[in-house]
Design an enzyme around this catalytic site. Structure first.
Site, PDB file in Angstrom:
ATOM      1  N   HIS A  93      34.742  43.309  47.247  1.00 45.30           N
ATOM      2  CA  HIS A  93      35.333  43.567  46.042  1.00 45.30           C
ATOM      3  C   HIS A  93      36.361  42.557  45.180  1.00 45.30           C
ATOM      4  O   HIS A  93      36.210  42.144  44.294  1.00 45.30           O
ATOM      5  CB  HIS A  93      36.064  44.920  46.127  1.00 45.30           C
ATOM      6  CG  HIS A  93      36.504  45.603  44.896  1.00 45.30           C
ATOM      7  ND1 HIS A  93      37.860  45.295  44.130  1.00 45.30           N
ATOM      8  CD2 HIS A  93      35.916  46.460  44.064  1.00 45.30           C
ATOM      9  CE1 HIS A  93      38.020  46.301  43.294  1.00 45.30           C
ATOM     10  NE2 HIS A  93      36.844  46.906  43.108  1.00 45.30           N
ATOM     11  N   ASP A 149      43.714  42.888  45.814  1.00 49.30           N
ATOM     12  CA  ASP A 149      42.458  43.489  46.111  1.00 49.30           C
ATOM     13  C   ASP A 149      42.111  43.488  47.553  1.00 49.30           C
ATOM     14  O   ASP A 149      43.016  43.634  48.366  1.00 49.30           O
ATOM     15  CB  ASP A 149      41.184  42.879  45.153  1.00 49.30           C
ATOM     16  CG  ASP A 149      40.290  43.559  44.955  1.00 49.30           C
ATOM     17  OD1 ASP A 149      39.616  43.935  45.745  1.00 49.30           O
ATOM     18  OD2 ASP A 149      40.320  43.758  43.529  1.00 49.30           O
ATOM     19  N   SER A 204      36.623  47.995  37.434  1.00 48.50           N
ATOM     20  CA  SER A 204      37.181  47.153  38.242  1.00 48.50           C
ATOM     21  C   SER A 204      36.783  45.747  37.854  1.00 48.50           C
ATOM     22  O   SER A 204      37.429  44.428  38.089  1.00 48.50           O
ATOM     23  CB  SER A 204      36.690  47.108  39.711  1.00 48.50           C
ATOM     24  OG  SER A 204      37.484  48.273  40.589  1.00 48.50           O
ATOM     25  N   ASN A 232      37.019  55.202  37.413  1.00 47.90           N
ATOM     26  CA  ASN A 232      35.679  55.315  37.273  1.00 47.90           C
ATOM     27  C   ASN A 232      35.239  56.637  37.354  1.00 47.90           C
ATOM     28  O   ASN A 232      34.068  56.900  37.972  1.00 47.90           O
ATOM     29  CB  ASN A 232      34.760  54.491  38.225  1.00 47.90           C
ATOM     30  CG  ASN A 232      35.367  52.797  38.275  1.00 47.90           C
ATOM     31  OD1 ASN A 232      35.430  52.395  37.209  1.00 47.90           O
ATOM     32  ND2 ASN A 232      35.588  52.365  39.451  1.00 47.90           N
ATOM     33  N   ASP A 261      31.981  28.169  45.487  1.00 47.82           N
ATOM     34  CA  ASP A 261      32.402  28.368  43.991  1.00 47.82           C
ATOM     35  C   ASP A 261      34.118  28.202  43.797  1.00 47.82           C
ATOM     36  O   ASP A 261      34.528  28.165  42.894  1.00 47.82           O
ATOM     37  CB  ASP A 261      31.822  29.439  43.447  1.00 47.82           C
ATOM     38  CG  ASP A 261      30.302  28.996  42.999  1.00 47.82           C
ATOM     39  OD1 ASP A 261      30.004  28.042  43.374  1.00 47.82           O
ATOM     40  OD2 ASP A 261      29.699  30.118  42.537  1.00 47.82           O
ATOM     41  N   ALA A 274      47.251  52.093  36.369  1.00 49.90           N
ATOM     42  CA  ALA A 274      47.028  51.868  34.989  1.00 49.90           C
ATOM     43  C   ALA A 274      47.546  52.800  33.777  1.00 49.90           C
ATOM     44  O   ALA A 274      47.741  52.290  32.636  1.00 49.90           O
ATOM     45  CB  ALA A 274      45.434  51.643  34.867  1.00 49.90           C
TER      46      ALA A 274
END
Length: 444
Positions: free
Chosen positions: A223, A191, A393, A321, A200, A336
């Protein structure tokens, strides 16, 4: 060709490689070619291209090597050979492209040759009361989205979910009640990089690599950090609800998209080679580019995905999208749309197909395989904070995280078995298979 059928449209000659920053309108192709070689006879294919098409000097790279790959991919005097993948990104002069195409069609040791394309992950302005979205940089539909009324936007958010302790997405896929945590399973996220200092995410980052020239792995775009957080954020974040599907998984963060959210097929291939060599059980790719109705899947990505499956790595990717439901449903994006890559569609909080989620318009791999939460998704953001985004995504790393849970539950499962388990355990939905595949993703 002796090695089996191929989409002959892959051999068309393309415009010159753009100069300056990649991405944006009019730079769909780079001018380079991606070559897939017979793994047992790679040198013969390269020698044929040297003699007939005068390709640039070849630099060999193994998947474990990352130091100079980004620079090599940008040098016009170098072709890059990824030995582990039996694939190459070759530079060829415009007047030699016909010779390259002819050689690729006749040389048995060359399985496929396709023009290198751009891939994207970029935001546009979101409607009022709705979160930020990610869409391809060259398909800006701000005006369409902005026309949504406040009432439509409110309805799009779906029913109320109590997210005090856990995000709605984790609740929907039942990750919050799973006995699995993905302990020590490697998830590769290819990415825009990651915020390596995010409190985190510090614990889950196993290794990082940037395949973008002149840019570190640090995520400026946001992203990649968001996707990594969804896949493997902690069980107890610094603040707010739990948002990570597999909190004990190990993340390989590969930067294959630049600080503007754009990248090339070559950068994706470099990341794939690295991820497989490093032992990733799943590769999460929230990136892609639109395809036309009836367009076939890219041979190079499909065959490489098959090879990855054989080595124990499952690839999941965002369906795209581009749709504007209910009036327009666009085909699943590349890569994909490859049969051996799991295409992930997006659901909203009402368990309805998100208005932007692409559908299974094209056959032969262009199907949506599974659906996951992709609207109003809370996760990590650069700078140590949090953001809510939407897009396929955001749905994709939910799936990658569940794959890690499945690996923990059955460490000896093959990648094909993991894929079958993932699809067979999905919760059936009322929407057409075209839009949601097997249904709603479910954690073991």
């Amino acid at each position: 060709m002796a090695n089996g059928p191929m989409d002959r449209r892959a051999f068309g000659e393309q415009p010159n490689r753009p100069s300056g920053p990649v991405g944006g309108q009019g730079s769909e192709y780079t001018g380079r070619y991606v070559i897939l070689l017979d793994p047992s006879n790679q040198e013969s294919g390269l020698n044929a291209l040297r003699s007939s098409a005068d390709i640039a000097s070849v630099e060999r790279v193994r998947g474990t090597e990352t130091a100079n790959v980004a620079e090599l991919l940008e040098r016009p005097d170098i072709s890059v050979h990824f030995e582990d993948l039996a694939a190459a990104v070759v530079e060829v002069r415009p007047e030699q492209r016909h010779a390259l195409v002819t050689t690729a069609e006749t040389e048995n040791s060359i399985i496929a040759a396709e023009p290198e394309r751009m891939v994207y992950a970029s935001p546009i302005t979101a409607p009022q009361q709705a979160p930020t979205e990610f869409f391809p940089a060259y398909r800006s539909d701000e005006e369409v989205v902005a026309r949504q009324s406040k009432a439509e936007a409110a309805a799009f958010q779906g029913p109320a979910w109590d997210e005090q302790n856990t995000t709605w997405g984790l609740q929907a896929i039942r990750a919050n009640i799973s006995g699995m945590t993905g302990r020590d399973v490697k998830i590769a996220v290819l990415d825009t990089g990651v915020d390596t200092d995010h409190p985190d995410l510090i614990r889950c980052i196993e290794e990082t690599a940037s395949f973008v020239q002149g840019e570190s792995v640090e995520d400026v775009f946001g992203h990649g950090t968001h996707c990594i957080g969804t896949a493997a954020g902690p069980a107890k974040p610094q603040t707010g609800p739990r948002y990570g599907v597999a909190p004990d998984a190990r993340v390989l963060a590969g930067k294959v998209l630049d600080n503007n959210g754009s990248g090339t097929d070559g950068q994706i291939l470099a990341g794939m080679a690295w991820a497989v060599a490093r032992g990733a059980r799943v590769i999460s790719m929230s990136l892609g580019a639109p395809v036309k109705p009836g367009e076939l899947f890219p041979q190079v990505y499909e065959i490489l995905a098959r090879r990855a499956l054989e080595r124990g790595t499952l690839i999941v990717a965002a369906a795209g999208n581009d749709s504007r439901r209910p009036g327009r449903i666009d085909p699943v994006n590349r890569p994909a749309n490859c049969p051996s890559i799991l295409a992930v569609g997006a659901l909203d909080k009402a368990m309805q197909t998100a208005f932007f989620s692409c559908g299974g318009i094209n056959s032969q791999g262009g199907e949506v395989n599974i659906a996951a939460p992709g609207v109003d998704v809370h996760s990590a953001a650069p700078g140590g904070g949090y953001q809510r985004f939407m897009g396929t995504s955001m749905a994709t790393p939910h799936v990658a995280g569940v794959v890690a849970l499945l690996v923990q539950a059955n460490p000896n499962a093959s990648a094909a078995e993991l894929k079958a388990s993932l699809l067979s355990s999905a919760f059936p939905l009322m929407q057409p298979i075209r839009d949601v595949g097997s249904g709603l993703l479910q954690a073991p």
